[in-house]
Design a protein around this motif. Structure first.
Motif, PDB file in Angstrom:
ATOM      1  N   UNK A 223       7.844  12.176 -14.741  1.00 18.19           N
ATOM      2  CA  UNK A 223       8.001  11.595 -16.315  1.00 18.19           C
ATOM      3  C   UNK A 223       8.996  10.523 -15.996  1.00 18.19           C
ATOM      4  N   UNK A 224      10.170  10.848 -15.697  1.00 15.93           N
ATOM      5  CA  UNK A 224      11.723  10.139 -15.410  1.00 15.93           C
ATOM      6  C   UNK A 224      11.222   8.474 -15.545  1.00 15.93           C
ATOM      7  N   UNK A 225      10.151   8.506 -13.656  1.00 13.69           N
ATOM      8  CA  UNK A 225       9.830   7.077 -13.091  1.00 13.69           C
ATOM      9  C   UNK A 225       8.953   6.548 -14.591  1.00 13.69           C
TER      10      UNK A 225
ATOM     11  N   UNK B 262       6.376   2.637 -17.458  1.00 12.24           N
ATOM     12  CA  UNK B 262       6.275   3.341 -18.217  1.00 12.24           C
ATOM     13  C   UNK B 262       4.453   3.587 -17.181  1.00 12.24           C
ATOM     14  N   UNK B 263       4.726   2.976 -16.448  1.00 15.27           N
ATOM     15  CA  UNK B 263       3.666   3.079 -15.342  1.00 15.27           C
ATOM     16  C   UNK B 263       3.209   2.337 -13.644  1.00 15.27           C
ATOM     17  N   UNK B 264       2.251   2.194 -13.340  1.00 18.18           N
ATOM     18  CA  UNK B 264       3.088   2.334 -11.977  1.00 18.18           C
ATOM     19  C   UNK B 264       2.810   0.035 -11.556  1.00 18.18           C
ATOM     20  N   UNK B 265       2.223  -0.069 -12.291  1.00 16.48           N
ATOM     21  CA  UNK B 265       2.496  -1.611 -12.003  1.00 16.48           C
ATOM     22  C   UNK B 265       3.107  -2.131 -13.585  1.00 16.48           C
TER      23      UNK B 265
ATOM     24  N   UNK C 179       0.982  -1.272   0.018  1.00 10.88           N
ATOM     25  CA  UNK C 179      -0.240   0.344   0.314  1.00 10.88           C
ATOM     26  C   UNK C 179       1.057   1.590   0.468  1.00 10.88           C
ATOM     27  N   UNK C 180       2.729   1.465   0.668  1.00  4.50           N
ATOM     28  CA  UNK C 180       3.518   2.685   0.698  1.00  4.50           C
ATOM     29  C   UNK C 180       3.407   2.388  -0.565  1.00  4.50           C
ATOM     30  N   UNK C 181       4.070   1.487  -1.067  1.00  6.07           N
ATOM     31  CA  UNK C 181       4.415   2.029  -3.103  1.00  6.07           C
ATOM     32  C   UNK C 181       3.737   2.321  -4.067  1.00  6.07           C
TER      33      UNK C 181
END
Length: 182
Positions: A38-40, A45-48, A22-24
């Motif tokens: 934008x770097x991440x 591509x996404x949180x997934x 949950x903290x991620x």
């Protein structure tokens, strides 16, 4: 660029391990890594995508320890040691394990390398004449017991993981059912 990606993964793994899934969040990871969203997104591509990459890192850490076990002349003992290493990892990394188990429900193929290694160890037991049951049945038994113990460590209704004696007793029972000690 690889350094930034590695840093993002290291931060994400640390957050997952210390505080759970949950903290991620992407915001949390970006803030702690000192990068922008934008770097991440460029790297994952996404949180997934980030979560999948963190799970891959976690699985590799887990598998590296399992692969590092040096085979002995006793394949049954080696199989048991492998099972014990799984439970030690789960005890040491409960949040990571819970996240991996949840992902494994959605995508069981992530556990294929672990299952294949367990099966390889069972095949060694069979070649040594130490199995009482066919390999497939032995694999089902060992997998079910170890996964059940792992789940009871990370999600015990009592709030306390099973004792070492309980875990050892469950492993004793499955090994008595499937193998003759060499």
């Amino acid at each position: 660029m690889a350094d930034v990606k590695d840093k993002l993964l290291a931060v994400a793994y640390r957050v997952l391990e210390s505080e759970g899934p949950a903290a991620l969040t992407t915001r949390r990871v970006c803030e702690e890594a000192g990068v922008t969203m934008p770097t991440l997104y460029h790297h994952f591509g996404s949180r997934d995508g980030l979560v999948a990459a963190v799970h891959a890192v976690a699985l590799e850490k887990f598998m590296a320890k399992k692969r590092a076990l040096t085979p002995t002349d006793d394949p049954v003992a080696d199989l048991r040691t492998g099972c014990e290493h799984v439970l030690e990892f789960v005890q040491a990394h409960p949040s990571v394990t819970a996240a991996l188990m949840a992902r494994g429900i959605e995508q069981p193929s992530i556990f294929e390398p672990s299952y294949a290694l367990m099966r390889h160890r069972l095949e060694r037991c069979a070649r040594a004449g130490a199995l009482r049951v066919p390999i497939e049945r032995a694999a089902e038994h060992v997998w079910a017991v170890v996964q059940g113990l792992a789940l009871s460590i990370v999600a015990s209704p009592s709030g306390a993981p099973p004792s070492r004696a309980t875990s050892a007793g469950a492993l004793d029972a499955v090994f008595q059912a499937i193998a003759d000690q060499l």
